[in-house]
Design a protein around this motif. Structure first.
Motif, PDB file in Angstrom:
ATOM      1  N   GLY A   1      -4.576   5.373  -1.015  1.00 41.58           N
ATOM      2  CA  GLY A   1      -5.953   4.921  -0.981  1.00 41.58           C
ATOM      3  C   GLY A   1      -6.285   3.836  -2.007  1.00 41.58           C
TER       4      GLY A   1
ATOM      5  N   ASP B   1      -6.308   0.465  -0.431  1.00 38.47           N
ATOM      6  CA  ASP B   1      -7.457   0.210   0.442  1.00 38.47           C
ATOM      7  C   ASP B   1      -8.657  -0.229  -0.380  1.00 38.47           C
ATOM      8  OD1 ASP B   1      -5.851   1.006   2.484  1.00 38.47           O
ATOM      9  OD2 ASP B   1      -7.002   2.770   3.068  1.00 38.47           O
TER      10      ASP B   1
ATOM     11  N   GLY C   1       7.152   8.902   8.413  1.00 35.26           N
ATOM     12  CA  GLY C   1       7.254   7.496   8.043  1.00 35.26           C
ATOM     13  C   GLY C   1       5.889   6.969   7.692  1.00 35.26           C
TER      14      GLY C   1
ATOM     15  N   LYS D   1       0.840  -1.200   0.000  1.00 34.99           N
ATOM     16  CA  LYS D   1       0.000   0.000   0.000  1.00 34.99           C
ATOM     17  C   LYS D   1       0.872   1.245   0.000  1.00 34.99           C
ATOM     18  CE  LYS D   1      -3.052   2.454   3.267  1.00 34.99           C
ATOM     19  NZ  LYS D   1      -4.110   2.329   4.262  1.00 34.99           N
TER      20      LYS D   1
ATOM     21  N   LYS E   1      -1.863  17.881  -0.755  1.00 31.64           N
ATOM     22  CA  LYS E   1      -2.597  17.686   0.497  1.00 31.64           C
ATOM     23  C   LYS E   1      -2.849  18.979   1.280  1.00 31.64           C
ATOM     24  CE  LYS E   1      -3.115  13.259  -0.145  1.00 31.64           C
ATOM     25  NZ  LYS E   1      -4.434  12.620  -0.296  1.00 31.64           N
TER      26      LYS E   1
ATOM     27  N   ARG F   1       0.111  11.505   2.973  1.00 28.76           N
ATOM     28  CA  ARG F   1       1.318  11.749   2.187  1.00 28.76           C
ATOM     29  C   ARG F   1       1.626  13.241   2.308  1.00 28.76           C
ATOM     30  NH1 ARG F   1       0.560  11.531  -3.085  1.00 28.76           N
ATOM     31  NH2 ARG F   1      -1.708  11.459  -3.047  1.00 28.76           N
TER      32      ARG F   1
HETATM   33  P1  ADP Z   1      -4.011   9.200  -1.154  1.00 27.45           P
HETATM   34  O1  ADP Z   1      -4.430   7.923  -1.824  1.00 27.45           O
HETATM   35  O2  ADP Z   1      -4.034  10.407  -2.025  1.00 27.45           O
HETATM   36  O3  ADP Z   1      -2.718   9.076  -0.421  1.00 27.45           O
HETATM   37  P2  ADP Z   1      -6.329   8.743   0.570  1.00 27.45           P
HETATM   38  O4  ADP Z   1      -6.896   9.552   1.680  1.00 27.45           O
HETATM   39  O5  ADP Z   1      -7.253   8.285  -0.502  1.00 27.45           O
HETATM   40  O6  ADP Z   1      -5.095   9.547  -0.015  1.00 27.45           O
HETATM   41  O7  ADP Z   1      -5.701   7.410   1.175  1.00 27.45           O
HETATM   42  C1  ADP Z   1      -4.587   7.456   2.007  1.00 27.45           C
HETATM   43  C2  ADP Z   1      -4.459   6.115   2.708  1.00 27.45           C
HETATM   44  O8  ADP Z   1      -3.110   5.952   3.126  1.00 27.45           O
HETATM   45  C3  ADP Z   1      -5.298   6.031   3.971  1.00 27.45           C
HETATM   46  O9  ADP Z   1      -5.592   4.676   4.235  1.00 27.45           O
HETATM   47  C4  ADP Z   1      -4.321   6.582   5.032  1.00 27.45           C
HETATM   48  O10 ADP Z   1      -4.660   6.140   6.320  1.00 27.45           O
HETATM   49  C5  ADP Z   1      -3.032   5.972   4.550  1.00 27.45           C
HETATM   50  N1  ADP Z   1      -1.816   6.708   4.909  1.00 27.45           N
HETATM   51  C6  ADP Z   1      -1.345   7.849   4.354  1.00 27.45           C
HETATM   52  N2  ADP Z   1      -0.156   8.188   4.905  1.00 27.45           N
HETATM   53  C7  ADP Z   1       0.114   7.231   5.815  1.00 27.45           C
HETATM   54  C8  ADP Z   1       1.208   7.004   6.719  1.00 27.45           C
HETATM   55  N3  ADP Z   1       2.245   7.837   6.758  1.00 27.45           N
HETATM   56  N4  ADP Z   1       1.163   5.922   7.513  1.00 27.45           N
HETATM   57  C9  ADP Z   1       0.100   5.067   7.468  1.00 27.45           C
HETATM   58  N5  ADP Z   1      -0.951   5.219   6.637  1.00 27.45           N
HETATM   59  C10 ADP Z   1      -0.940   6.280   5.816  1.00 27.45           C
END
Ligand code: ADP
Length: 487
Positions: free
Chosen positions: A18, A21, A362, A15, A313, A308
């Motif tokens: 998103g 997920d 991280g 992953k 963002k 991210r």
């Molecule tokens: P994007 O796909 O643009 O990054 P989304 O909100 O659709 O944004 O999905 C981000 C996913 O990644 C979510 O499940 C979020 O919890 C996870 N996520 C983002 N950054 C981190 C991080 N540093 N550590 C753990 N999970 C993260």
């Protein structure tokens, strides 16, 4: 209905955002809706490592002369049938699926991901005699060449295998998979595909454009984003094509996987809770404040960010608004990684205000859950946001989202204005102008509501009870597959 789902990432194995997920939750949701989904994935180490009952389906020669093996088995983590492309020369690399350790895209990314689309097209031509997809559903640019290959190489024996339909889902139009034109010869597509009516894009080739141009149906991850990407402001140069294909473009709002994101049963959080018994949330907050060295104060609203750290963002508003947030008695916990300058800026703020600001640079799935469980407000001030998942996780965990009114954020969050509080639809804080002043005002609204605890608790309970489940989204995908099949 047999659905071949093609993606580069899949939760919980691999992953970066998103996409994973959604790719991870969709198979179970489609199965519940009566479909038979199977996955097609690149053979990255975590995916190969999870594949059980492995069999070799065939060995294939790619258009550029590589030999790759198509494996088939069950992914244990998802309990789902999967085809995995075993090509160590392309996929067995440490770290991020797309970039090297210096965060540079791999020079052969066009081949690495053309392969994914190409194998999907071979599957559509009847590679597995025991299972034939009726719909190939591709996600993002990594899988976007499948509809192009399928457009030029339909099923070998149409009598035996009816036409296979294609659906292409855009999770983020800003990441397009654009490559130099001289790589086109590698792909094995006819010259006619390198055209304005094809995947040519300002003299280069765009995988995203191939998906948008050749797929029978296009979807993206929220209704508002489906409209926004048809405008020059948010169309990333593809708005003309998207307007031309508006009749086959739809927005299906992402959903939340209740098996992973549910504060009543989440093994990753310190104390379970739900809307009826929210007491565990206060204990999660106190525990996190203590662990992170923040002042352990119930009365300090805790703002959370899991993101991210990229320009998209909008977190520069958080940085610039941080002094005001602290001055009003708030705290910030941030988990993220990305652009070096932003990482450094947040680290510096944490060092300057250790009792009020905690920053972890991280990627940490477990810590992300703790932040949603502990925080009072989830900040998502994105410049643009196709759907956004963290605001939905915030809702489920009673951490009211504070968002910019774009894309899926606009579709999921209703501001705590007086009228929406009165009719019970309010569930967070929304700012419209993408400015510091508008962001700061939304933060002040969050403080104002937090000060009225009974009202805050009512809004929070309603937010936690909202139905964000997959049933509705899965039904919409099934309807989309049916309409793609009817072409
Ligand atoms: P994007 O796909 O643009 O990054 P989304 O909100 O659709 O944004 O999905 C981000 C996913 O990644 C979510 O499940 C979020 O919890 C996870 N996520 C983002 N950054 C981190 C991080 N540093 N550590 C753990 N999970 C993260």
């Amino acid at each position: 209905m047999n659905i071949l789902q093609v993606s580069a990432e899949i939760f919980p194995l691999l992953k970066t955002g998103g996409l994973a997920d959604i790719a991870g939750a969709l198979p179970a949701a489609l199965t519940a809706a009566g479909c038979e989904p199977r996955l097609l994935l690149p053979g990255f180490a975590p995916i190969l490592g999870d594949l059980q009952e492995v069999q070799t389906l065939c060995v294939l020669s790619t258009p550029w002369g590589d030999r790759v093996t198509l494996l088939w088995g069950r992914l244990a983590a998802l309990d789902t049938a999967a085809y995995v492309i075993d090509a160590p020369q392309l996929y067995d690399r440490p770290g991020n699926p797309y970039e090297d350790a210096r965060r540079q895209p791999y020079a052969d990314n066009h081949r690495r991901f053309a392969l994914l689309g190409w194998v999907a097209a071979q599957m559509a031509r009847g590679l597995d005699v025991d299972w034939q997809p009726q719909v190939v559903h591709c996600h993002d640019w990594h899988a976007a060449l499948a509809p192009a290959y399928m457009a030029f190489a339909p099923a070998q024996s149409p009598a035996q295998f009816p036409r296979v339909a294609t659906v292409y889902t855009v999770h983020n139009l800003a990441y397009q998979g654009v490559f130099a034109a001289h790589h086109f010869g590698d792909l094995g597509l006819p010259d006619t595909a390198f055209a304005v009516d094809g995947l040519e894009f300002h003299g280069q080739m765009s995988f995203m454009k191939a998906g948008l141009y050749y797929a029978d149906r296009i979807s993206t991850v929220s209704p508002t984003y489906a409209r926004e990407i048809q405008t020059p402001e948010q169309g990333c140069g593809l708005d003309g094509l998207l307007r031309a294909r508006a009749g086959v473009l739809s927005g299906i709002l992402n959903a939340v996987d209740d098996a992973v994101w549910n504060p009543a049963s989440d093994p990753l959080i310190a104390h379970p809770f739900d809307a009826r018994k929210p007491g565990g949330k206060a204990r999660c907050k106190a525990a996190l404040q203590e662990t992170l060295g923040l002042a352990v104060q119930t009365e300090a609203p805790l703002f959370g960010v899991v993101s991210r750290l990229t320009e998209q963002k909008g977190l520069h508003w958080v940085l610039a608004g941080l002094d005001a947030l602290i001055a009003q008695g708030g705290q910030l916990v941030l988990l993220g990684s990305g652009e070096g300058a932003m990482e450094d800026a947040f680290r510096a703020r944490a060092a300057a205000h250790p009792e009020s600001v905690s920053v972890r640079i991280g990627y940490d799935e477990s810590f992300a859950h703790s932040i949603f469980a502990a925080s009072d407000v989830t900040l998502v001030p994105s410049r643009f946001e196709p759907c956004g998942l963290t605001q939905m996780y915030g809702l489920k965990y009673g951490s009211l989202p504070l968002v910019h009114c774009v894309g899926g954020l606009a579709d999921t969050v209703v501001d705590c204005s007086l009228e929406d509080l009165a009719d019970g639809s309010a569930n967070g804080f929304v700012f419209h102008d993408f400015t510091q002043a508008a962001f700061d005002r939304a933060v002040r609204r969050a403080f104002a509501l937090f000060a009225q605890r009974p009202e805050w608790n009512r809004v929070r309970a309603r937010a936690m009870r909202q139905d964000l489940g997959w049933q509705n989204a899965a039904a919409q995908y099934v309807a989309l597959y049916q309409s793609a099949l009817s072409v």
